[in-house]
Design a protein around this motif. Structure first.
Motif, PDB file in Angstrom:
ATOM      1  N   GLN A 274       2.159   1.689  -3.628  1.00  0.00           N
ATOM      2  CA  GLN A 274       1.300   1.522  -4.569  1.00  0.00           C
ATOM      3  C   GLN A 274       1.232   2.675  -5.774  1.00  0.00           C
ATOM      4  N   SER A 275       1.468   3.914  -5.293  1.00  0.00           N
ATOM      5  CA  SER A 275       1.306   5.200  -6.075  1.00  0.00           C
ATOM      6  C   SER A 275       2.503   5.273  -6.687  1.00  0.00           C
TER       7      SER A 275
ATOM      8  N   TRP B  69       0.807  -1.370  -0.020  1.00  0.00           N
ATOM      9  CA  TRP B  69      -0.057   0.186  -0.004  1.00  0.00           C
ATOM     10  C   TRP B  69       0.700   1.217  -0.191  1.00  0.00           C
TER      11      TRP B  69
ATOM     12  N   SER C 101      -6.308  -0.528  -8.773  1.00  0.00           N
ATOM     13  CA  SER C 101      -6.311   0.977  -8.596  1.00  0.00           C
ATOM     14  C   SER C 101      -5.366   1.885  -9.543  1.00  0.00           C
ATOM     15  N   ARG C 102      -4.607   1.059 -10.430  1.00  0.00           N
ATOM     16  CA  ARG C 102      -3.997   1.711 -11.394  1.00  0.00           C
ATOM     17  C   ARG C 102      -4.442   1.519 -12.638  1.00  0.00           C
TER      18      ARG C 102
ATOM     19  N   THR D  23      -3.903  -7.569  -1.587  1.00  0.00           N
ATOM     20  CA  THR D  23      -3.404  -6.383  -1.663  1.00  0.00           C
ATOM     21  C   THR D  23      -2.759  -5.944  -3.103  1.00  0.00           C
TER      22      THR D  23
ATOM     23  N   THR E 261      -4.187  -3.304  -5.574  1.00  0.00           N
ATOM     24  CA  THR E 261      -3.280  -2.182  -6.203  1.00  0.00           C
ATOM     25  C   THR E 261      -3.355  -2.047  -7.582  1.00  0.00           C
TER      26      THR E 261
END
Length: 424
Positions: free
Chosen positions: A23-24, A20, A55-56, A48, A52
């Motif tokens: 992740q960015s 987490w 989320s991308r 997770t 992740t």
């Protein structure tokens, strides 16, 4: 480097937190590494990594959709892949939608329901429309039932279409589900349909329609409920609907049933209802019922009067208790209720309550205390025989029959039979 070290050597929680945290930062946590972690032995890490990648979105390299579809169709969705159906639904591509529809049509009951939950939660009109097409083409009543279970209690787009389909179904239970939804929708058109369904041949559908109208409220609904009180098949539902309605005239009708009905089942139902909302008249009906000739009515009154909870109700209960034979099984219920209500009425009759219940009211009339087995501490000390898997051979049993302490035994015999604890 630190991220990679934690991912390879950290605890389960540390590895998930590292995912987490980075992740960015695709330069540190690459898509290739995330896809590699989808095969990790730790389900929390897999979960997770999957979230992740989701989320991308379209920025992620690699074909997450193809991987999820392959997993879905192979049945390889163990721990860590819990969100697979939801992710596919959110993608909304033709191939993702097709895979989810196959899951609904061909999966086990649990698999189909997971896919349905994902579609309904996502709320995409095209996906939901696909479910309507599936209902129309399906000859499997269980498949249709699953879809209705998922849709009719939701706020999914196109809900009215499913209501129309369900009302045409041969299963009265499905029709009753649709009736509930009509009441929830609450439009004038829904009310009109519910009025028509009061003439349905199935009593369950008629009852559901009456209850739905009660939920919608209004003078017309109240009149229908009052009329239905004269129909033996609908009287219980109508009584429940009057309680839902909650108007003054509805409460008056409930009090009348509680006080005067010849039907014991209806009368007990009404007594419980007026204990919450019947006002002074309902209190009077419950007090009178404590001395009724029918034992079931008296028992209900002793339970309902605690919900009334006024000093006057407690005084009336105390007076009734003083006139009862202490050996009467209902005397134990009355005494337990009065002790629970407390106040001056309970204090005034404490000697009588103690005579009936003992100094510690642990079991009431339904527990081991009511059978006279419990000591002053509220425990029965037993030696248990019979090879029960979960309990020790020596234990203390409380009023509810729970094993609480394996110490301080008396010479009391008990065995575990096929139906539970047998006290000799």
């Amino acid at each position: 480097r630190l991220c990679l070290d934690v991912l390879r050597n950290g605890s389960s929680q540390q590895r998930s937190e590292a995912l987490w945290a980075f992740q960015s930062k695709p330069d540190l946590l690459t898509d290739d590494l995330l896809f590699e972690l989808l095969e990790d032995g730790d389900p929390n890490v897999r979960r997770t990594a999957l979230q992740t990648l989701q989320s991308r979105g379209e920025d992620a390299t690699g074909d997450l959709e193809a991987l999820l579809i392959d997993r879905l169709e192979s049945g390889d969705l163990g721990q860590g892949w819990d969100d697979a159906e939801q992710i596919l639904a959110s993608m909304g591509t033709p191939s993702a939608n097709k895979a989810l529809m196959r899951r609904v049509a061909e999966g086990t009951d649990a698999e189909a329901r997971r896919a349905l939950q994902a579609i309904v939660y996502n709320g995409d009109a095209d996906q939901v429309s696909g479910l309507a097409d599936l209902v129309r083409s399906s000859d499997d009543p269980m498949e249709r039932q699953r879809i209705y279970d998922s849709i009719l209690y939701s706020n999914a787009p196109g809900l009215e279409e499913f209501v129309d389909l369900a009302l045409e179904d041969d299963n009265p239970g499905v029709k009753s589900q649709a009736v509930y939804t009509l009441g929830r929708i609450g439009t004038p058109e829904s009310r009109e349909t519910l009025m028509e369904l009061l003439e349905d041949e199935d009593v369950g559908v008629r009852g559901a329609s009456l209850q739905a109208l009660a939920t919608m409220g209004g003078k017309e609904a109240e009149d229908l409920l009052l009329d239905a009180m004269h129909d033996p098949e609908m009287a219980s539902t109508a009584l429940s609907g009057l309680q839902t309605l909650g108007t003054r005239s509805a409460r008056e009708a409930l009090v009348d049933v509680a006080a005067h009905s010849d039907d014991v089942n209806l009368r007990t139902q009404a007594l419980y209802a007026v204990s919450w909302s019947g006002g002074r008249e309902g209190e009077e009906a419950i007090i009178a019922a404590m001395s009724d000739e029918d034992e079931t009515v008296r028992q209900t009154a002793f339970s309902a009067i605690q919900s009334v909870g006024t000093s006057r109700a407690a005084e009336a209960l105390g007076q009734q208790l003083s006139q009862m034979d202490p050996e009467d099984p209902l005397a134990m219920q009355a005494a337990s209720t009065l002790r629970s209500m407390g106040g001056s009425a309970a204090s005034e009759h404490e000697d009588l309550i103690e005579e009936i219940l003992g100094s510690n009211d642990t079991g009431g009339m339904w527990g081991l205390g009511g059978m006279g087995y419990l000591d002053g501490l509220g425990y029965l000390e037993l030696e248990l025989e019979g090879g029960h898997d979960s309990y020790p051979d020596e234990a203390r049993i409380n009023a509810q029959g729970d094993v609480v302490d394996p110490e301080y035994l008396e010479e009391t015999d008990a065995t575990w039979g096929d139906t539970g604890l047998i006290i000799e």
